[in-house]
Design a protein around this motif. Structure first.
Motif, PDB file in Angstrom:
ATOM      1  N   MET A 146      86.689  42.633  68.554  1.00 59.90           N
ATOM      2  CA  MET A 146      86.838  43.819  69.399  1.00 59.90           C
ATOM      3  C   MET A 146      86.519  43.510  70.854  1.00 59.90           C
ATOM      4  O   MET A 146      87.227  43.952  71.767  1.00 59.90           O
ATOM      5  CB  MET A 146      85.935  44.935  68.878  1.00 59.90           C
ATOM      6  CG  MET A 146      86.046  46.249  69.651  1.00 59.90           C
ATOM      7  SD  MET A 146      87.659  47.051  69.473  1.00 59.90           S
ATOM      8  CE  MET A 146      87.453  47.792  67.843  1.00 59.90           C
ATOM      9  N   VAL A 150      89.057  43.809  73.962  1.00 59.93           N
ATOM     10  CA  VAL A 150      88.752  44.703  75.083  1.00 59.93           C
ATOM     11  C   VAL A 150      88.875  43.956  76.408  1.00 59.93           C
ATOM     12  O   VAL A 150      89.469  44.462  77.374  1.00 59.93           O
ATOM     13  CB  VAL A 150      87.338  45.303  74.922  1.00 59.93           C
ATOM     14  CG1 VAL A 150      86.895  45.987  76.217  1.00 59.93           C
ATOM     15  CG2 VAL A 150      87.309  46.297  73.780  1.00 59.93           C
ATOM     16  N   TYR A 154      91.835  44.660  79.101  1.00 60.30           N
ATOM     17  CA  TYR A 154      91.386  45.188  80.388  1.00 60.30           C
ATOM     18  C   TYR A 154      92.036  44.415  81.533  1.00 60.30           C
ATOM     19  O   TYR A 154      92.304  44.971  82.589  1.00 60.30           O
ATOM     20  CB  TYR A 154      89.868  45.109  80.491  1.00 60.30           C
ATOM     21  CG  TYR A 154      89.310  45.701  81.766  1.00 60.30           C
ATOM     22  CD1 TYR A 154      89.183  47.078  81.921  1.00 60.30           C
ATOM     23  CD2 TYR A 154      88.920  44.875  82.820  1.00 60.30           C
ATOM     24  CE1 TYR A 154      88.679  47.623  83.088  1.00 60.30           C
ATOM     25  CE2 TYR A 154      88.412  45.408  83.994  1.00 60.30           C
ATOM     26  CZ  TYR A 154      88.299  46.782  84.121  1.00 60.30           C
ATOM     27  OH  TYR A 154      87.794  47.325  85.283  1.00 60.30           O
ATOM     28  N   LEU A 236      90.819  50.139  69.145  1.00 58.84           N
ATOM     29  CA  LEU A 236      91.279  49.936  70.515  1.00 58.84           C
ATOM     30  C   LEU A 236      92.013  51.159  71.042  1.00 58.84           C
ATOM     31  O   LEU A 236      91.815  51.573  72.194  1.00 58.84           O
ATOM     32  CB  LEU A 236      92.193  48.707  70.587  1.00 58.84           C
ATOM     33  CG  LEU A 236      91.533  47.349  70.336  1.00 58.84           C
ATOM     34  CD1 LEU A 236      92.582  46.255  70.262  1.00 58.84           C
ATOM     35  CD2 LEU A 236      90.503  47.032  71.410  1.00 58.84           C
ATOM     36  N   LEU A 239      89.594  53.824  71.878  1.00 52.49           N
ATOM     37  CA  LEU A 239      88.899  53.596  73.147  1.00 52.49           C
ATOM     38  C   LEU A 239      89.811  53.795  74.361  1.00 52.49           C
ATOM     39  O   LEU A 239      89.336  53.791  75.499  1.00 52.49           O
ATOM     40  CB  LEU A 239      88.331  52.178  73.181  1.00 52.49           C
ATOM     41  CG  LEU A 239      87.214  51.883  72.178  1.00 52.49           C
ATOM     42  CD1 LEU A 239      86.848  50.402  72.222  1.00 52.49           C
ATOM     43  CD2 LEU A 239      85.978  52.737  72.457  1.00 52.49           C
ATOM     44  N   ILE A 241      92.367  51.748  75.279  1.00 53.52           N
ATOM     45  CA  ILE A 241      92.883  50.503  75.864  1.00 53.52           C
ATOM     46  C   ILE A 241      93.878  49.824  74.940  1.00 53.52           C
ATOM     47  O   ILE A 241      94.243  48.671  75.159  1.00 53.52           O
ATOM     48  CB  ILE A 241      91.737  49.530  76.203  1.00 53.52           C
ATOM     49  CG1 ILE A 241      90.914  49.228  74.950  1.00 53.52           C
ATOM     50  CG2 ILE A 241      90.861  50.081  77.303  1.00 53.52           C
ATOM     51  CD1 ILE A 241      89.848  48.191  75.176  1.00 53.52           C
TER      52      ILE A 241
END
Length: 308
Positions: A146, A150, A154, A236, A239, A241
């Motif tokens: 994860m 991320v 990003y 994901l 969240l 993203i």
């Protein structure tokens, strides 16, 4: 002149007999059989559902905003309720299943193929190539899946291709280490040593002698990884993203409904239930596959079948 047993002409018959034996064990494992039927139904819906329900999944009906489940006032498509824009939850879950399954399947397939080939090389070659591959696997495994996803998403633009890529890369070490361990054990067996002594090429030894021996383990691992990757993708998207609108996945649906948990729990409940059921079915099927392809464990299934 009759061919000796085990000759090339007998191989299709032996494979067919093995397949029938495997299906017989599946028939007597009710949990695995139900899981397989459920997964096939989900796969069929993911293939044909978006063609039929794409417009219904996007059609807004503000009069049906957050409509509760089990109400057919607006039609059978609203049996699971409606979201904050009045869109059918049933239609959206079916349409979202395609993206969810495609992302998980392609990520697992890429990591399986690349990781298996690299694991074969790392296990068969004891030199710098194997050591370098192990250090690469260690470096990737030092980051949780994860966290790595991320960071990667990003930096780059979130999207289906990028999500598949980062998930595939993050799961490579699992296959590299598993396949390498299997190869290290199998290459010490007499039939491999005999092939080496007779001058068989590296490619023939790896893909003709060793790969069939490790294939059941790799397939079992892939079934477990499919469930794990699906959960990571959902996390994901939750969240914000992962997959972005107007694309839709089950994880994104759960994320969209989190602001309405107190007043409209069904917005997150139904897609969350779909994720849970698919992950559970994959785990049950993987557990059956692990037992069914292992001669040391297969007697458990065969004993149960004989008692019936």
């Amino acid at each position: 002149m009759p061919r000796p047993p085990g000759s090339g002409s007998d191989r299709p018959a032996h494979r067919l007999a093995g397949l029938r034996a495997l299906l017989a064990t599946l028939r007597h494992d009710r949990f695995a059989l139900v899981s397989l039927i459920f997964l096939v139904c989900v796969l069929v819906l993911s293939l044909i559902g978006p063609t039929w329900l794409s417009d219904e999944a996007r059609a807004m009906n503000l009069r049906a905003r957050n409509a509760p489940p089990f109400s057919l006032d607006d039609g059978w498509l609203f049996v699971l309720g409606a979201d904050a824009l009045g869109r059918s939850l049933l239609a959206r879950i079916i349409v979202a299943s395609q993206n969810t399954i495609v992302i998980a399947a392609f990520a697992v397939l890429l990591s399986l193929l690349a990781g298996s080939v690299l694991g074969l090389i790392a296990g068969f070659r004891d030199g710098w190539a194997g050591a370098l591959l192990l250090r690469f696997a260690d470096a990737v495994m030092s980051f949780p899946t994860m966290l790595l996803a991320v960071i990667f998403l990003y930096v780059v633009e979130p999207g289906i291709q990028n999500v598949i890529l980062v998930l595939a890369i993050s799961r490579l070490p699992i296959y590299i280490r598993t396949v390498r361990a299997q190869v290290l054990e199998i290459k010490q067996r007499l039939f491999v040593q005999a092939a080496i002594a007779t001058g068989a090429g590296t490619g023939r030894i790896l893909f003709h002698h060793i790969t069939p021996m490790i294939l059941p383990t790799v397939l079992n691992l892939a079934a477990l990884e499919m469930a794990f990757v699906m959960l990571v993708e959902s996390g994901l998207s939750f969240l914000g993203i992962g997959i972005q609108s107007p694309e839709i996945t089950w994880g994104l649906m759960v994320a969209d409904g989190r602001n309405y948990l107190g007043s409209a729990w069904w917005l997150s409940f139904w897609p969350g239930l779909a994720i849970m059921l698919v992950a559970l079915s994959l785990n049950l099927l993987a557990n059956w596959l692990r037992v069914a392809v292992d001669p040391a464990e297969r007697w458990r299934l065969e004993t149960g079948a004989g008692e019936e």
